[in-house]
Design a protein around this motif. Sequence first.
Motif, PDB file in Angstrom:
ATOM      1  N   THR A 111      10.199  -8.525  -1.269  1.00  0.00           N
ATOM      2  CA  THR A 111       9.605  -7.749  -2.361  1.00  0.00           C
ATOM      3  C   THR A 111      10.125  -8.299  -3.681  1.00  0.00           C
ATOM      4  OG1 THR A 111      11.309  -6.133  -1.941  1.00  0.00           O
ATOM      5  CG2 THR A 111       9.102  -5.579  -1.183  1.00  0.00           C
ATOM      6  N   GLY A 112       9.432  -7.977  -4.750  1.00  0.00           N
ATOM      7  CA  GLY A 112       9.818  -8.489  -6.055  1.00  0.00           C
ATOM      8  C   GLY A 112       9.728 -10.005  -6.070  1.00  0.00           C
ATOM      9  N   PRO A 113      10.753 -10.671  -6.659  1.00  0.00           N
ATOM     10  CA  PRO A 113      10.709 -12.139  -6.710  1.00  0.00           C
ATOM     11  C   PRO A 113      10.597 -12.734  -5.314  1.00  0.00           C
ATOM     12  CG  PRO A 113      12.564 -11.290  -7.977  1.00  0.00           C
ATOM     13  CD  PRO A 113      11.934 -10.119  -7.305  1.00  0.00           C
ATOM     14  N   MET A 162       0.842  -1.201   0.000  1.00  0.00           N
ATOM     15  CA  MET A 162       0.000   0.000   0.000  1.00  0.00           C
ATOM     16  C   MET A 162       0.878   1.252   0.000  1.00  0.00           C
ATOM     17  SD  MET A 162      -3.128  -0.512  -0.337  1.00  0.00           S
ATOM     18  CE  MET A 162      -3.906   1.028   0.183  1.00  0.00           C
ATOM     19  N   LYS A 185       3.949   1.517  -0.992  1.00  0.00           N
ATOM     20  CA  LYS A 185       4.658   1.634  -2.245  1.00  0.00           C
ATOM     21  C   LYS A 185       3.766   2.185  -3.338  1.00  0.00           C
ATOM     22  CE  LYS A 185       6.494  -2.336  -2.827  1.00  0.00           C
ATOM     23  NZ  LYS A 185       6.520  -3.274  -3.927  1.00  0.00           N
ATOM     24  N   ARG A 186       2.496   1.770  -3.275  1.00  0.00           N
ATOM     25  CA  ARG A 186       1.543   2.202  -4.293  1.00  0.00           C
ATOM     26  C   ARG A 186       1.521   3.727  -4.341  1.00  0.00           C
ATOM     27  NH1 ARG A 186      -3.064  -0.753  -6.576  1.00  0.00           N
ATOM     28  NH2 ARG A 186      -2.228  -2.502  -5.463  1.00  0.00           N
ATOM     29  N   ALA A 209       0.842   1.693 -11.346  1.00  0.00           N
ATOM     30  CA  ALA A 209       1.341   0.333 -11.451  1.00  0.00           C
ATOM     31  C   ALA A 209       2.496   0.212 -12.446  1.00  0.00           C
ATOM     32  CB  ALA A 209       0.198  -0.582 -11.867  1.00  0.00           C
ATOM     33  N   ARG A 210       2.318   0.774 -13.623  1.00  0.00           N
ATOM     34  CA  ARG A 210       3.335   0.625 -14.673  1.00  0.00           C
ATOM     35  C   ARG A 210       4.654   1.255 -14.249  1.00  0.00           C
ATOM     36  NH1 ARG A 210       0.466   0.767 -19.764  1.00  0.00           N
ATOM     37  NH2 ARG A 210      -1.158  -0.808 -19.536  1.00  0.00           N
ATOM     38  N   ALA A 260       5.948   1.499 -11.431  1.00  0.00           N
ATOM     39  CA  ALA A 260       6.689   0.685 -10.461  1.00  0.00           C
ATOM     40  C   ALA A 260       7.588  -0.301 -11.172  1.00  0.00           C
ATOM     41  CB  ALA A 260       5.713  -0.046  -9.552  1.00  0.00           C
ATOM     42  N   ARG A 262       8.730 -11.865  -3.002  1.00  0.00           N
ATOM     43  CA  ARG A 262       7.346 -11.991  -2.569  1.00  0.00           C
ATOM     44  C   ARG A 262       6.752 -13.323  -3.038  1.00  0.00           C
ATOM     45  NH1 ARG A 262       3.819  -8.044  -0.442  1.00  0.00           N
ATOM     46  NH2 ARG A 262       5.241  -6.399  -1.039  1.00  0.00           N
TER      47      ARG A 262
END
Lengths: 116, 162
Positions: free
Chosen positions: B35-37, B1, B3-4, B10-11, B13, B39
Motif C-alpha cells: 500500500t502507499g509507495p 475497495m 479502504k474506500r 479520496a481526500r 485518505a 503499491r
Amino acid sequence: MFTVFTIVLYAVSAVLAIWSIIETIRNRPAGTLLLGATAVLLLLLIVQLVLSIATFGSTHGIDPLLYFGYVITAILVIALAGFWAFAELSRWGPGVLAAAGLTVIVMIERLDQIWQ
Amino acid sequence: MKKRNDDGGARAAAASAKKERAAKRNRSPFSAMHTGPGRALTAVYGVFALSATARAGYQVIREFDVAPVAYSLSVIAAVIYIVATICLVIGNRVSHRIAIGACLVEFVGVIIVGILSFTHPEDFAKPSVWSSFGSGYGYIPLILPLVGLWWLYLVGRRIRTN
C-alpha cells in the motif's frame, strides 16, 4: 502499423504518464478523469490489437508470437495498473499509472520497430 | 475497495494517514508492503515480472540455441520477479522475508550477470534482462532491488516500532 494511429497511441500514453506524475506530485489519488484516460488507452490498445490481426497478412517476416506478445502484455499492464490505481487511494495510485504509462510508451516503440 | 469504504472519500485518505495505519493494523501489518509507495513498487515489479516472463518465454521457444546461457538467466530473472511480485501482493510476515531474499538474489544476479556480460561477451550474444547491468531496461533492474530492500526495511522497522 498505421502511422496516425501509432502517433495517437504515443500521445495518449504520454498524456497519461505526465498527468499521473503531476497528480503524484500534487499528492492526489487517481480521480475519475484519470481512470477514464486509462480506460481510453486500454481501448486504443485493444483497437491496435484488432487492427494488427486484420492487417497481419500484409506484413512479411514478422514473428506473430513476438508482436502479439508485446500487444497483449501492453494491454495487461494497462488493465492491471487501472485496477491498482482504483484500489489505491493515495498519491501512489497515479504513481502506478505513471509507471504503466511509461512502460507502454516503450512497448509501442518496440511494436513499431517490429512491424517495420 | 475496502479502504474506500473505511475512509469514506479520496481526500480524507491522503489526509488521515494515521487513521489508515490503524485500520491496517487490524489486518496483517505486513499488508503495508503493497500500500502507499509500496503499491507503485509492486506495480513496477509486476510490470517486470510480466515483461521478463513474456520475453524469456519467447526467447526459449524461438531461439534458445542462439544464446543458451543468456536465455537461461532470463528465465531465472523472470522467476525471481514473479516471486517478488507475489510476495509483495500477499503481504504477510513470511512473504516479507521471502521478498527480502528475492531482492537480494536479484541484486546479486544483476551484478554478477552484469560483470559476466563484459568478461564473457560470447555467452551473451543476445541480451538478457540483466546483461550490462540492465542497460537495455534503463538500469531499472539494478536500482529496483535496492529500492525494494529499502522499502521492505522501512515496512519491517515500522512494524517493530509499533
